[in-house]
Design a protein around this motif. Structure first.
Motif: not given
Length: 438
Positions: A303-307, A238-243, A377-385, A370-375
């Motif tokens: 996207k980070k909200s989905d993460v 959804l985040h990186e494959g869909a256009v 910006r500090k959360r990983p991207w879904i590809s890293e997860v 790491r995914c639920i960091n309050k910031s």
């Protein structure tokens, strides 16, 4: 002299007649052109009414689902404030008159998705009695089609205003989103005042019921890891494959469905939106316990909200604690732990406390935290997860393979496992991940 005067009169009369004829010809030409133009416009309007043009538009005003569908120059975005007359609603869904004198409506397809008649779905669901569950959209039924195919039929509740918009969003989005870890939309029905979605049947239900619902069962560590892996792949698509990219906006364990092989698929795209960077704010949508705190304070979903929501689902998998029953409090207590150290073992599901499984569960908990960091910006991207979960699965598979290997090869595999564990420790350490993109 008289002859000359007569010639002049004849010439003047001839010129007058010619002018009159030219004027009449111009009038007739103007009338013909006007009628021709009117005919072309009428034909265009007719074709517009018969066509079903679905286009995704970011940030539609007044339409939380971010989907606008053109119907005779009137956007679906206006339906909430100015409901379309029945005739225009029928035109949007491609409603045509009877077929060769028959009363059965013929529906045009939206982006190639098959359409079903209400009477056929009524028969397939045994008059809508084979109920599977109840969601915010409406009841879900099991249906056995004439071909023998089993499907799930979701019926929009008659009193659901949000459901109407969700219905439109789901049909349009799933007509272009196709991935093995997304639930497939088999078809839909718009007839007799009903809005119905037909999905592939997922025989093992949703993750929430398996963890702590009426159908609760003990999941093995391999099953939990596989589910986490499947879901992360679905979100990554959804985040990186869909256009353009799509943000789900309602990721939760109840929207993770499992097939007969316990493979997971992401479902329910009614609240999904295309990713936008126009600074607009949308109404708060989502489910308590899974909603990003930053989104709740800013109304900006990324996207980070989905993460963040996926991080909560990962904690559900390793703790079997319902997010709506204090999961976050347990996480916060375990994060500070004794002597200021993280102590995930305190909240792990008791079925995961044995041997190396507990160690791997703690590694997955580090990733989830790491995914639920309050910031954001500090959360990983879904590809890293996804990459971190893939390494955990590789380690799990290699560990099982050592039982059939000679001792010398077993030592080699174990050294590889040890090396991967070091990599995982680096990846899931408490220091911040360097984002792949700004």
């Amino acid at each position: 002299m008289v002859g000359s005067a007569g010639k002049v009169v004849v010439i003047v009369v001839a010129a007058g007649v010619t002018s009159a004829l030219l004027a009449a010809a111009c009038v007739f030409l103007a009338i013909w052109l006007y009628r021709r133009r009117a005919s072309v416009v009428a034909g265009t309007r007719t074709r517009s009414l018969e066509s079903t043009t679905a286009t995704l538009r970011a940030g539609s005003v007044g339409f939380d689902s971010s989907v606008s569908i053109s119907v005779a120059s009137q956007s679906v975005a206006d339906w909430g404030q100015h409901p379309l007359p029945a005739a225009k609603r029928a035109a949007f869904w491609g409603w045509r008159g009877g077929n060769n004198g028959r009363d059965a409506p013929q529906l045009l397809s939206v982006s190639g998705i098959p359409q079903y008649h209400y009477k056929d779905l009524q028969k397939a669901t045994n008059n809508f009695t084979m109920i599977l569950g109840q969601g915010s959209f409406g009841p879900v039924y099991k249906a056995v089609m004439p071909t023998g195919e089993v499907v799930a039929v979701k019926v929009l509740a008659s009193d659901s205003t949000q459901g109407e918009r969700e219905f439109q969003t789901e049909v349009v989005l799933l007509s272009r989103l196709h991935h093995r870890n997304l639930v497939n939309l088999v078809g839909y029905c718009v007839e007799k005042g009903q809005r119905i979605l037909i999905y592939e049947f997922m025989s093992n239900g949703n993750l929430a019921s398996l963890l702590y619902g009426d159908n609760k069962r003990s999941l093995s560590w391999q099953e939990r890891l596989q589910i986490a892996h499947d879901v992360s792949h679905g979100i990554e698509y959804l985040h990186e494959g869909a256009v353009p990219p799509v943000i789900h906006r309602d990721l939760k364990s109840a929207n993770i469905l499992l097939d007969q092989s316990m493979r997971a698929k992401v479902a329910d795209f009614g609240l999904s939106k295309e990713e936008v960077f126009d600074g607009r704010k949308s109404a708060l949508k989502g489910t308590y316990g899974y909603m990003d705190p930053d989104y709740m304070s800013t109304n900006k979903f990324t996207k980070k909200s989905d993460v963040y929501s996926f991080g909560i689902i990962l904690f559900e998998l390793i703790t079997a604690i319902n997010p709506q029953q204090g999961l976050m409090e347990y996480i916060d207590l375990a994060a500070i732990g004794g002597e200021g150290k993280v102590d995930w073992e305190e909240i792990l599901d008791k079925n995961l406390l044995a041997g190396s499984v507990a160690e791997e569960a703690r590694v997955l908990a580090d990733v989830a935290y790491r995914c639920i960091n309050k910031s954001p910006r500090k959360r990983p991207w879904i590809s890293e997860v996804t990459q971190a979960i893939s390494r955990l699965r590789q380690r799990q598979l290699m560990k099982h393979d050592t039982t059939a290997l000679p001792r010398s090869e077993t030592r080699t595999v174990l050294r590889r496992i040890e090396y991967q564990h070091v990599e995982l420790s680096d990846l899931t350490g408490l220091k911040e991940l360097t984002p792949m993109r700004a």
